[in-house]
Design an enzyme around this catalytic site. Structure first.
Site, short mmCIF file in Angstrom:
data_model
loop_
_atom_site.label_atom_id
_atom_site.label_comp_id
_atom_site.label_asym_id
_atom_site.label_seq_id
_atom_site.Cartn_x
_atom_site.Cartn_y
_atom_site.Cartn_z
N PRO A 29 16.07 -4.62 -28.29
CA PRO A 29 15.56 -3.96 -29.47
C PRO A 29 15.41 -5.13 -30.60
O PRO A 29 14.76 -4.99 -31.70
CB PRO A 29 16.56 -3.16 -30.03
N GLU A 83 26.06 -3.54 -25.69
CA GLU A 83 25.71 -4.21 -27.05
C GLU A 83 24.71 -5.24 -26.70
O GLU A 83 24.10 -5.58 -27.73
CB GLU A 83 26.67 -4.32 -27.82
N ARG A 122 -1.04 -5.71 -13.71
CA ARG A 122 -1.96 -4.77 -13.64
C ARG A 122 -3.19 -5.82 -14.13
O ARG A 122 -4.37 -5.73 -13.99
CB ARG A 122 -2.11 -3.65 -14.28
N ASP A 169 -9.86 -2.61 -21.57
CA ASP A 169 -8.73 -1.69 -21.99
C ASP A 169 -8.43 -1.42 -23.40
O ASP A 169 -9.11 -2.19 -24.23
CB ASP A 169 -7.20 -2.69 -21.57
C1 LIG Z 1 19.93 -7.26 -24.40
O1 LIG Z 1 20.53 -6.55 -25.38
C2 LIG Z 1 20.17 -5.36 -25.36
C3 LIG Z 1 21.01 -4.36 -26.04
C4 LIG Z 1 20.78 -3.10 -25.94
C5 LIG Z 1 19.72 -2.53 -25.27
C6 LIG Z 1 18.91 -3.37 -24.50
C7 LIG Z 1 17.68 -2.63 -23.96
O2 LIG Z 1 16.54 -2.83 -24.41
C8 LIG Z 1 16.07 -2.08 -25.54
O3 LIG Z 1 16.71 -1.07 -25.85
C9 LIG Z 1 14.81 -2.30 -26.18
C10 LIG Z 1 13.69 -3.03 -25.59
N1 LIG Z 1 12.71 -3.15 -26.56
N2 LIG Z 1 12.83 -1.87 -27.30
C11 LIG Z 1 14.28 -1.36 -26.96
C12 LIG Z 1 19.19 -4.75 -24.46
#
Ligand SMILES: COc1cccc(COC(=O)c2cn[nH]c2)c1
Length: 241
Positions: free
Chosen positions: A87, A114, A156, A171
């Site tokens: 995120p 996390e 793709r 696209d």
């Molecule tokens: C690498 O650390 C973490 C921590 C928490 C969740 C995640 C998974 O990715 C997402 O949640 C995400 C990806 N793009 N939008 C949301 C990865």
């Protein structure tokens, strides 16, 4: 040679869809090679521990660096881009997908808990490009779903994977705008009619109408995309919209 995709995860079964349909056929035809690897294979304790408490305190757990470094040393061809869905990443866009499709392949690290100890990305950057990317402003339980999304978006674009080349080139987002509405038979359906211009056979008028619809929809739903367009992207005809 095939475009190579490797994924390291603690839930390898979550990536099973990569073997289905479009990607399955592309894999069969040797266009794409996919490998899914269980991170726990590179742990060294009887409990196969992949996480630990965060330094500095705070909620949840953090993924330990050592299993990741061992996994990446085993899986990642030197110089291959490492993609970490998070995120906290830069936005993953069609342009990013197109750039990656032109490379020999990708290695994905699926974070859980996390996240992954930051030193893994820092260490990995010594051995090739590393991209921490987000597929949207929400938090998932892990990177696996994001990997499915990105692998689909990237593969793709590899020549031969999608039969209809035109559908890829035209696209949505390809010209920086959203795709307008689409219609097919019947011309009149439950009291709703297809816009007459589309049945007119006047291809210039149809192209103008489609462009206007794209601009209208983009302005309504994604004004940020409109603002991001380069100065010369909108012609004189567009301004009339
Ligand atoms: C690498 O650390 C973490 C921590 C928490 C969740 C995640 C998974 O990715 C997402 O949640 C995400 C990806 N793009 N939008 C949301 C990865």
């Amino acid at each position: 040679t095939a475009y190579r995709v490797d994924v390291v995860t603690i839930f390898p079964e979550y990536l099973a869809p990569l073997r289905q349909s479009l990607l399955g056929k592309a894999a069969e035809r040797g266009l794409v090679a996919i490998g899914v690897h269980d991170l726990r294979q590179w742990t060294d304790d009887v409990h196969r521990t992949v996480d630990d408490a965060p330094y500095g305190g705070g909620p949840g757990m953090v993924m330990r660096p050592e299993p990741w470094a061992r996994a990446l040393e085993a899986v990642r061809p030197s110089g291959t881009r490492l993609v970490v869905p998070t995120p906290a990443g830069r936005p993953f866009t069609q342009a990013v997908a197109a750039g990656w499709a032109a490379e020999p392949g990708l290695v994905f690290a699926c974070g859980r808990y996390e996240g992954i100890d930051q030193r893994v990305a820092d260490w990995a950057a010594q051995h090739g490009p590393v991209s921490e990317v987000s597929i949207g402003d929400y938090v998932l339980a892990g990177g696996e779903s994001a990997v499915l999304v990105m692998v689909e978006a990237v593969t793709r674009l590899i020549p031969g994977v999608v039969g209809n080349r035109e559908s890829v080139e035209y696209d949505s987002h390809a010209d920086g705008l959203l795709e307008g509405p689409s219609y097919t038979r019947p011309a009149s359906w439950r009291g709703l009619d297809v816009p007459p211009v589309l049945l007119s056979g006047d291809h210039a008028a149809i192209a103008r109408w489609r462009r206007a619809e794209s601009l209208r929809r983009t302005a309504a739903r994604r004004p940020d995309l409109l603002a991001a367009l380069p100065e010369d992207a909108l012609g004189p005809a567009d301004r009339a919209v």
